[in-house]
Design an enzyme around this catalytic site. Structure first.
Site, PDB file in Angstrom:
ATOM      1  N   PRO A 102      -8.387  -2.403 -18.656  1.00  0.00           N
ATOM      2  CA  PRO A 102      -9.258  -3.297 -17.903  1.00  0.00           C
ATOM      3  C   PRO A 102     -10.659  -3.425 -18.489  1.00  0.00           C
ATOM      4  O   PRO A 102     -11.390  -4.340 -18.130  1.00  0.00           O
ATOM      5  CB  PRO A 102      -9.311  -2.662 -16.502  1.00  0.00           C
ATOM      6  N   GLU A 121      -5.526   7.557 -14.673  1.00  0.00           N
ATOM      7  CA  GLU A 121      -6.937   7.192 -14.786  1.00  0.00           C
ATOM      8  C   GLU A 121      -7.291   6.654 -16.172  1.00  0.00           C
ATOM      9  O   GLU A 121      -8.444   6.354 -16.442  1.00  0.00           O
ATOM     10  CB  GLU A 121      -7.819   8.412 -14.478  1.00  0.00           C
ATOM     11  N   ARG A 140       4.732 -17.466 -27.690  1.00  0.00           N
ATOM     12  CA  ARG A 140       4.765 -18.927 -27.577  1.00  0.00           C
ATOM     13  C   ARG A 140       4.088 -19.618 -28.753  1.00  0.00           C
ATOM     14  O   ARG A 140       4.370 -20.773 -29.050  1.00  0.00           O
ATOM     15  CB  ARG A 140       4.089 -19.372 -26.281  1.00  0.00           C
ATOM     16  N   ASP A 184      -0.044 -27.398 -23.988  1.00  0.00           N
ATOM     17  CA  ASP A 184      -0.236 -26.486 -22.866  1.00  0.00           C
ATOM     18  C   ASP A 184      -1.688 -26.467 -22.407  1.00  0.00           C
ATOM     19  O   ASP A 184      -2.613 -26.726 -23.177  1.00  0.00           O
ATOM     20  CB  ASP A 184       0.157 -25.055 -23.256  1.00  0.00           C
TER      21      ASP A 184
END
Length: 251
Positions: free
Chosen positions: A87, A114, A152, A167
């Site tokens: 993150p 964690e 893709r 796209d």
């Protein structure tokens, strides 16, 4: 061919998403290769332990360096880019997707608990990647998203190459609306221009619709998008239309 090596303690999580549809076909046609390695297989104790308590206390369990170091060493190559799904990494956006699609070998580490011992970041990781500003239970889902998005962009993976070019986000703006049969459904029709057979008019309609969609839903994208002089004219017209509709609504 682009090879993905995924290091995880839950390899079974990948069995559905990677074995269906476009990704399944891409692997069968040897356009991409996906290998899963269980980090627990590289633990050295009898319990195959991959985590331990955090030094300093207070935090939860942390993934140990040893098993991950050995797992990376087992799949590493001179072409490999080692990525930690985290993150705190750079957010996965289309420009980064296209950049990763140029690589030959991506090693994806899926963290848990964690997070991972900091020495893994310092010594093994080439970059960290996030799929958004929120917290998940592990790096497995982000790794699946990365594999899907990057695959893709590999030539031949999609049925027709222009599918990727058209796209949302590929050209920096959102996609235009799509319609299919039937021509009318519950009193709702298809824009006549799409039935005209006039390819130039259709292209112009789609570009205008894509710009309108972006202006309404993700206007911040327009600041970074590569826009032509014609695009700028269309946007100016759209803004005038919106302004007039607001003024009419106030009246």
């Amino acid at each position: 061919m682009l090879k993905f090596d995924v290091l995880t303690i839950f390899p079974q999580m990948f069995s559905g998403p990677l074995d269906e549809s476009i990704l399944k076909r891409a692997q069968e046609e040897e356009l991409i290769e996906i290998e899963l390695s269980n980090i627990r297989d590289f633990a050295t104790d009898k319990h195959s332990q991959v985590d331990d308590y955090s030094y300093g206390g207070g935090a939860g369990m942390v993934m140990k360096p040893g098993p991950i170091f050995r797992a990376v060493e087992s799949v590493n190559s001179k072409e490999a880019e080692v990525i930690l799904m985290s993150p705190q990494g750079r957010v996965l956006e289309q420009d980064l997707v296209c950049e990763l699609a140029q690589q030959q070998h991506l090693v994806l580490i899926c963290g848990r608990y964690e997070g991972v011992d900091e020495r893994i970041r310092e010594e093994l990781i080439d970059r960290e990647i996030s799929i958004g500003d929120y917290v998940l239970t592990g790096g497995e889902l982000p790794a699946m998203v990365l594999i899907d998005a990057v695959s893709r962009m590999i030539p031949g993976v999609l049925g027709k190459e222009e599918s990727a070019v058209e796209d949302s986000f590929y050209q920096g703006i959102l996609d235009y609306p799509h319609y299919t049969r039937p021509r009318e459904y519950q009193g709702l029709g298809v824009p006549e221009v799409l039935l005209s057979g006039d390819h130039q008019r259709i292209a112009e309609w789609r570009r205008r619709a894509a710009l309108k969609n972006t202006l309404l839903n993700r206007p911040e994208l327009l600041a970074e998008a590569e826009l032509s002089a014609e695009d700028e004219e269309i946007l100016a017209e759209l803004k005038q239309e919106f302004l007039k509709s607001v003024e009419d609504g106030v009246e």
